[in-house]
Design a protein around this motif. Structure first.
Motif, PDB file in Angstrom:
ATOM      1  N   ARG A   1       9.009   0.724   1.754  1.00 56.34           N
ATOM      2  CA  ARG A   1       8.395  -0.166   2.742  1.00 56.34           C
ATOM      3  C   ARG A   1       7.354  -1.063   2.084  1.00 56.34           C
ATOM      4  O   ARG A   1       7.246  -2.246   2.392  1.00 56.34           O
ATOM      5  CB  ARG A   1       7.740   0.674   3.850  1.00 56.34           C
ATOM      6  CG  ARG A   1       7.098  -0.169   4.943  1.00 56.34           C
ATOM      7  CD  ARG A   1       6.408   0.702   5.966  1.00 56.34           C
ATOM      8  NE  ARG A   1       5.366   1.508   5.363  1.00 56.34           N
ATOM      9  CZ  ARG A   1       4.808   2.553   5.938  1.00 56.34           C
ATOM     10  NH1 ARG A   1       5.207   2.945   7.127  1.00 56.34           N
ATOM     11  NH2 ARG A   1       3.874   3.237   5.323  1.00 56.34           N
TER      12      ARG A   1
ATOM     13  N   PHE B   1       0.838  -1.204   0.000  1.00 60.91           N
ATOM     14  CA  PHE B   1       0.000   0.000   0.000  1.00 60.91           C
ATOM     15  C   PHE B   1       0.870   1.250   0.000  1.00 60.91           C
ATOM     16  O   PHE B   1       1.876   1.321   0.717  1.00 60.91           O
ATOM     17  CB  PHE B   1      -0.864   0.051   1.264  1.00 60.91           C
ATOM     18  CG  PHE B   1      -2.165  -0.679   1.144  1.00 60.91           C
ATOM     19  CD1 PHE B   1      -3.228  -0.106   0.452  1.00 60.91           C
ATOM     20  CD2 PHE B   1      -2.336  -1.918   1.727  1.00 60.91           C
ATOM     21  CE1 PHE B   1      -4.442  -0.774   0.351  1.00 60.91           C
ATOM     22  CE2 PHE B   1      -3.537  -2.590   1.632  1.00 60.91           C
ATOM     23  CZ  PHE B   1      -4.596  -2.019   0.941  1.00 60.91           C
TER      24      PHE B   1
ATOM     25  N   GLU C   1      12.006  -1.391   7.697  1.00 60.57           N
ATOM     26  CA  GLU C   1      12.281  -2.700   8.295  1.00 60.57           C
ATOM     27  C   GLU C   1      11.013  -3.429   8.768  1.00 60.57           C
ATOM     28  O   GLU C   1      10.999  -4.656   8.854  1.00 60.57           O
ATOM     29  CB  GLU C   1      13.242  -2.500   9.485  1.00 60.57           C
ATOM     30  CG  GLU C   1      13.840  -3.787  10.014  1.00 60.57           C
ATOM     31  CD  GLU C   1      14.765  -3.543  11.195  1.00 60.57           C
ATOM     32  OE1 GLU C   1      14.740  -2.419  11.757  1.00 60.57           O
ATOM     33  OE2 GLU C   1      15.507  -4.462  11.546  1.00 60.57           O
ATOM     34  N   ILE C   2       9.956  -2.662   9.087  1.00 61.34           N
ATOM     35  CA  ILE C   2       8.784  -3.277   9.746  1.00 61.34           C
ATOM     36  C   ILE C   2       8.242  -4.522   9.022  1.00 61.34           C
ATOM     37  O   ILE C   2       8.046  -5.558   9.654  1.00 61.34           O
ATOM     38  CB  ILE C   2       7.657  -2.239   9.945  1.00 61.34           C
ATOM     39  CG1 ILE C   2       8.167  -1.098  10.817  1.00 61.34           C
ATOM     40  CG2 ILE C   2       6.456  -2.873  10.630  1.00 61.34           C
ATOM     41  CD1 ILE C   2       7.204   0.064  10.900  1.00 61.34           C
ATOM     42  N   PRO C   3       8.024  -4.459   7.700  1.00 61.64           N
ATOM     43  CA  PRO C   3       7.494  -5.683   7.051  1.00 61.64           C
ATOM     44  C   PRO C   3       8.441  -6.873   7.196  1.00 61.64           C
ATOM     45  O   PRO C   3       7.981  -8.009   7.353  1.00 61.64           O
ATOM     46  CB  PRO C   3       7.367  -5.271   5.576  1.00 61.64           C
ATOM     47  CG  PRO C   3       7.329  -3.793   5.580  1.00 61.64           C
ATOM     48  CD  PRO C   3       8.161  -3.350   6.739  1.00 61.64           C
TER      49      PRO C   3
END
Ligand SMILES: Nc1ncnc2c1ncn2[C@@H]1O[C@H](COP(=O)(O)OP(=O)(O)OP(=O)(O)O)[C@@H](O)[C@H]1O
Ligand SMILES: [Mg+2]
Lengths: 400, 223
Positions: B154, B87, B105-107
């Motif tokens: 991201r 998204f 980095e989150i994903p």
């Protein structure tokens, strides 16, 4: 999501809002510290009383004149107003009971001691030689009433008084005046310090008959009895009571207490007290928990957009719950740790300020304080975490 | 491949029912570049949310790569989003307390990838998006174009099959917006399906396929 990443991620959130996190940690820490310090205080008081009592021995029975109103309570406060005196004769009769090993009648008063040109007021205790083994007191020099003559005018001085009046150490054989009577110093007590409210270092001991004359009384203040076997303490107590009732024309007008019963009562009261204050302190932890919950709820609503994003990139609801729970766990762990340190420091300060009070927090209180804090934190984090996980992602993303 | 069959989404405002999506039939092949235009309230965002499994249709069927995903549980849908969908939003939606690198980095964290592997992957991605010198800046310290580049990085770091962009240039000036569009098109060149919702006619015309919506329906669909 790996556990270490979860913990790191939530820790980062906490350090990103330092003021908010500090307040929560402070509230938690104060709660935990309160639990630890208050129980240290309560348990210290209990230990103190237990130590004092057991220094006298557990085979001890105490008789005091007058009837205590409520059985089981500590009757020390209910003295005076006796219908009949507890006399020396009573004591001798009790002493003949087979269960009794030794006994010591007791009269206590205040008088002026003068010798070697010095004068001071002292607490005097009139008793017999058996007081020494019964109360575990020791003489450093001389003896007391060991000779046949029970009524000779002998006096034993407390260590500090002996030092004050005869600093050169030449005490035995000296003549002193107590009120208007002359006494011969036959002994000096070993230094012992405070015990049961008396400082035996500042006490003088004279034969009971002299004390009764000097204090102008026929009634004993106390009768201390040491029985032979701890096992027959109840039986001895009853025998003593019956003897005295018989001697008092059937009137039940004395109080006979087994020493360890008093101790048990005291212990019970102080334990209950400790638990009570600990309970109050735990309530403060619950309050801290509610604070955590409120702050976390605010945090969830402030971070709605973030939660929406996490959902959009595919974070399962369970992981979002864990993220918020982990924050609560971090906060309460930090609070518990800070509180633990604060509590230990506080108890240490207490012990420093009151050296007589062994104010060590009991182990269970340490665990309870820390455990309840973490539990309160996790419970408080639960509702915000569930709320965060339930957010609708489209709505959440719309908020900015 | 995205296949929508008779998708309807109704919102209730009081006793009024709003047909945000009204029997939409739409098939988008893998690797397509589609723009969606239409007046405000025509249902563009709702369509994108349904495609991205953020919203459930009230009726109709949605097949993603041949699998009916309408009836999946929430956790299963989250997994599909993680693996197949990226998204990009008008307002970037970066986490303000995290640096550019940490946002990207989150994903990767969500997939449980080990830290060393993540570092490599992030370094590559930052390089590719020309953000290496901004790795340790927070969103507040970045320009709008840089923020959207971080957001796109991201969204694509796990190489999704479809990239859904809802007015990705809406908060950017014309030149920067055009750069972002070029970046998205470059990703499309590598095979990622690209669906862009926009009010910008010029941007919409860059797409090979252009869909126009009105009142929850598809008005025109031109290749
Ligand atoms: N959560 C909701 N509750 C009620 N109505 C909604 C909700 N979300 C969208 N709608 C309605 O559905 C319709 C379509 O909304 P949508 O956001 O898809 O429009 P859009 O084409 O993206 O508009 P814009 O160009 O302004 O972003 C609108 O009439 C909107 O008011
Ligand atoms: Mg929209």
């Amino acid at each position: 999501m790996r556990l270490q990443d979860l913990l790191r991620f939530s820790l980062k959130t906490i350090t990103s809002y330092p003021a908010r996190s500090f307040l929560i940690i402070l509230a938690m820490a104060l709660g935990v510290a309160a639990v630890i310090i208050l129980t240290a205080l309560g348990d210290g008081a209990r230990q103190y009383v237990v130590n004092e009592f057991s220094s006298i021995g557990t085979n001890l029975i105490i008789v005091l004149p007058g009837r205590s109103e409520t059985a089981g309570s500590f009757p020390g406060a209910v003295m005076g107003q006796t219908s009949r005196d507890l006399t020396l004769d009573d004591a001798h009769w009790v002493g003949r009971l087979p269960q009794v090993r030794r006994y010591a009648p007791l009269n206590v008063g205040v008088a002026e001691l003068s010798a070697a040109g010095k004068l001071r007021e002292v607490t005097l205790m009139g008793t017999t030689a058996d007081i020494f083994p019964i109360r575990h007191m020791k003489l450093s020099q001389g003896k007391f009433l060991s000779s046949a003559d029970e009524s000779s005018a002998q006096i034993v001085l407390g260590a500090k008084i002996a030092q004050e009046f005869f600093p050169d150490g030449n005490v035995l054989g000296q003549r002193v005046r107590l009120s208007d009577r002359r006494f011969l110093v036959t002994g000096v007590m070993a230094e012992q310090g405070e015990s049961m409210g008396y400082n035996s270092d500042e006490l003088v001991i004279i034969p009971i008959q002299h004390a009764q004359t000097l204090l102008n009384t026929n009634s004993l203040f106390r009768l201390l009895i040491e029985i032979r076997h701890h096992g027959e303490i109840d039986n001895a107590r009853e025998a003593i009571r019956q003897t005295l009732i018989r001697r008092h024309d059937g009137e039940d007008d004395v109080t006979v207490i087994a020493h360890d019963a008093v101790l048990a009562t005291f212990e019970r009261i102080l334990r209950a007290l400790t638990l009570g204050v600990a309970g109050i302190a735990v309530i403060s932890l619950a309050v801290a928990g509610i604070l955590v919950m409120n702050v976390m709820l605010v945090s969830v609503s402030q971070r709605t957009a973030e939660i929406g994003l996490l959902k959009a990139i595919g974070t399962p609801a369970a992981v979002i719950r864990y993220i918020f729970l982990a924050e609560a766990v971090w906060l309460s762990l930090a609070g518990a740790l800070a509180g633990f340190i604060l509590g230990q420091a506080g108890s240490w300060a207490l012990r420093l300020a009151y050296p007589l009070l062994p104010a060590w927090p009991p182990l269970w209180a340490n665990f309870a304080g820390v455990g309840v804090a973490v539990l309160a934190g996790v419970l408080a984090g639960l509702l915000p975490a569930i709320r965060a996980a339930k957010l609708d992602p489209v709505d959440a993303l719309g908020k900015r | 491949m995205i296949q929508l069959q008779g998708i309807t989404r109704i919102f209730h405002m009081g006793d009024q029912a709003i047909h945000a999506l009204d029997h939409i039939d739409l098939t988008i092949d893998s690797g397509e570049y589609v723009s969606i235009m239409g007046p405000s309230g025509s249902g563009k965002s709702t369509l994108l949310n349904v495609i991205g499994l953020l919203d459930r249709p009230d009726s109709g069927h949605y097949l993603l790569d041949g699998r009916d995903v309408t009836a999946l549980s929430e956790t299963e849908q989250a997994q599909v989003r993680r693996e197949k969908i990226g998204f990009v939003f008008q307002s970037f939606h970066l986490i303000p307390r995290l640096t550019a690198a940490e946002n990207i980095e989150i994903p990767l964290i969500l997939t449980g990838m080990p830290s060393i592997e993540r570092k490599e992957r992030i370094a590559e991605t930052l390089q590719a998006f020309n953000l290496s010198d901004r790795a340790h800046h927070r969103p507040a310290e970045l320009s709008g174009g840089q923020r959207q580049r971080v957001a796109i990085a991201r969204a694509t770091i796990l190489r999704p099959t479809a990239l859904l962009a809802d007015e990705p240039t809406g908060n950017l000036d014309h030149r920067i917006g055009s750069e972002v569009a070029t970046l998205l098109e470059a990703l499309n060149q590598t095979g990622t399906t690209l669906i862009v919702v926009t009010h910008d006619r010029e941007l919409a015309l860059r797409a090979r396929r252009r869909v126009a919506m009105h009142d929850g329906r598809i008005e025109t669909d031109e290749q």
